[in-house]
Scaffold this motif. Structure first.
Motif, PDB file in Angstrom:
ATOM      1  N   SER A 256       7.689   1.799  -8.073  1.00 33.76           N
ATOM      2  CA  SER A 256       6.908   0.606  -7.726  1.00 33.76           C
ATOM      3  C   SER A 256       5.611   0.978  -7.031  1.00 33.76           C
ATOM      4  O   SER A 256       5.593   1.895  -6.209  1.00 33.76           O
ATOM      5  CB  SER A 256       7.706  -0.306  -6.785  1.00 33.76           C
ATOM      6  N   PRO A 257       4.538   0.236  -7.320  1.00 34.68           N
ATOM      7  CA  PRO A 257       3.316   0.411  -6.529  1.00 34.68           C
ATOM      8  C   PRO A 257       3.524  -0.176  -5.141  1.00 34.68           C
ATOM      9  O   PRO A 257       4.477  -0.936  -4.905  1.00 34.68           O
ATOM     10  CB  PRO A 257       2.279  -0.391  -7.323  1.00 34.68           C
ATOM     11  N   SER A 258       2.644   0.144  -4.223  1.00 40.36           N
ATOM     12  CA  SER A 258       2.727  -0.373  -2.861  1.00 40.36           C
ATOM     13  C   SER A 258       2.117  -1.771  -2.819  1.00 40.36           C
ATOM     14  O   SER A 258       0.909  -1.933  -2.653  1.00 40.36           O
ATOM     15  CB  SER A 258       1.974   0.559  -1.904  1.00 40.36           C
ATOM     16  N   ILE A 259       2.974  -2.779  -3.000  1.00 37.95           N
ATOM     17  CA  ILE A 259       2.509  -4.174  -2.996  1.00 37.95           C
ATOM     18  C   ILE A 259       3.305  -4.957  -1.951  1.00 37.95           C
ATOM     19  O   ILE A 259       4.412  -4.568  -1.571  1.00 37.95           O
ATOM     20  CB  ILE A 259       2.640  -4.834  -4.378  1.00 37.95           C
ATOM     21  N   SER A 260       2.723  -6.073  -1.505  1.00 39.27           N
ATOM     22  CA  SER A 260       3.308  -6.816  -0.393  1.00 39.27           C
ATOM     23  C   SER A 260       4.409  -7.785  -0.807  1.00 39.27           C
ATOM     24  O   SER A 260       5.139  -8.285   0.043  1.00 39.27           O
ATOM     25  CB  SER A 260       2.205  -7.583   0.345  1.00 39.27           C
TER      26      SER A 260
END
Length: 211
Positions: A116-120
């Motif tokens: 996963s990308p670093s997303i909120s």
């Protein structure tokens, strides 16, 4: 969910974003990602992994997705970023930018692959998600058509390399052109075939200096 698949998402609402990237394997060009929130009231027939669709069908679906989706966005990482942080991290960065660029904020995201990308927002990964989840399929189509069109445009700038045909992938035609004409501004210098070509050209220059 794609017809006939057993994948069950933890999130059951409507603001679900599918996220995918295209262009990890090529020797040239940016890596492009897309995020798509489909509209459950405007279904799109024929969604699938972009690689399994014909170019004609991808082009048709590209327009339909942009027209019918609740929200969509593209993100990318440049050739320089790929060389600086490596292709995996650049791919995750492109996906993060795609999600953050959505005009409508999703409540949940499904990411193609196993990282996963670093997303909120809450999210989960789906291996082979581009053929299992409709929203990820839509994202893969937007990303691939966008990147393919860019490589066709580069073909006019660098006609010797055949970018319109191989889209930057390391085909025999591409490798031959690299050896014959050298490395362009859009080639990824951190990728081994490009790096080796640069090393050979520097060796040739050094030999010429000695003569």
């Amino acid at each position: 969910m794609m017809p006939g698949d057993d994948f069950e998402c933890r999130y059951q609402g409507d603001l679900l974003a599918g996220v995918d990237e295209v262009g990890r394997g090529p020797l040239a060009g940016d890596v492009v990602a897309a995020a798509v929130i489909l509209d459950p009231n405007s279904p799109i027939e024929g969604l699938n992994d972009s690689k399994k669709l014909t170019e004609k069908k991808r082009e048709r679906l590209f327009d339909e997705i942009k027209e019918k989706a609740l929200s969509w966005s593209l993100g990318r990482a440049s050739v320089k970023e790929i060389d600086d942080i490596n292709i995996l991290h650049a791919s995750l960065l492109a996906m993060k930018r795609a999600v953050e660029g959505l005009p409508v904020t999703p409540e949940y995201a499904l990411i193609d692959g196993n990282k996963s990308p670093s997303i909120s927002i809450p999210n989960e990964t789906v291996v082979k998600g581009d053929s299992r989840v409709a929203a990820i399929s839509a994202a893969s189509i937007l990303a691939k058509v966008t990147r393919d069109r860019e490589m066709v445009a580069f073909d006019k700038e660098y006609p010797e390399y055949g970018f319109a045909g191989h889209k930057g992938y390391p085909t025999a035609v591409h490798m031959k052109a690299l050896k014959e004409y050298g490395v362009t501004a859009i080639h990824r210098r951190s990728f081994r075939p490009v790096r080796e070509c640069l090393m050979l050209s520097r060796t040739d220059i050094g030999l010429k200096d000695l003569i």
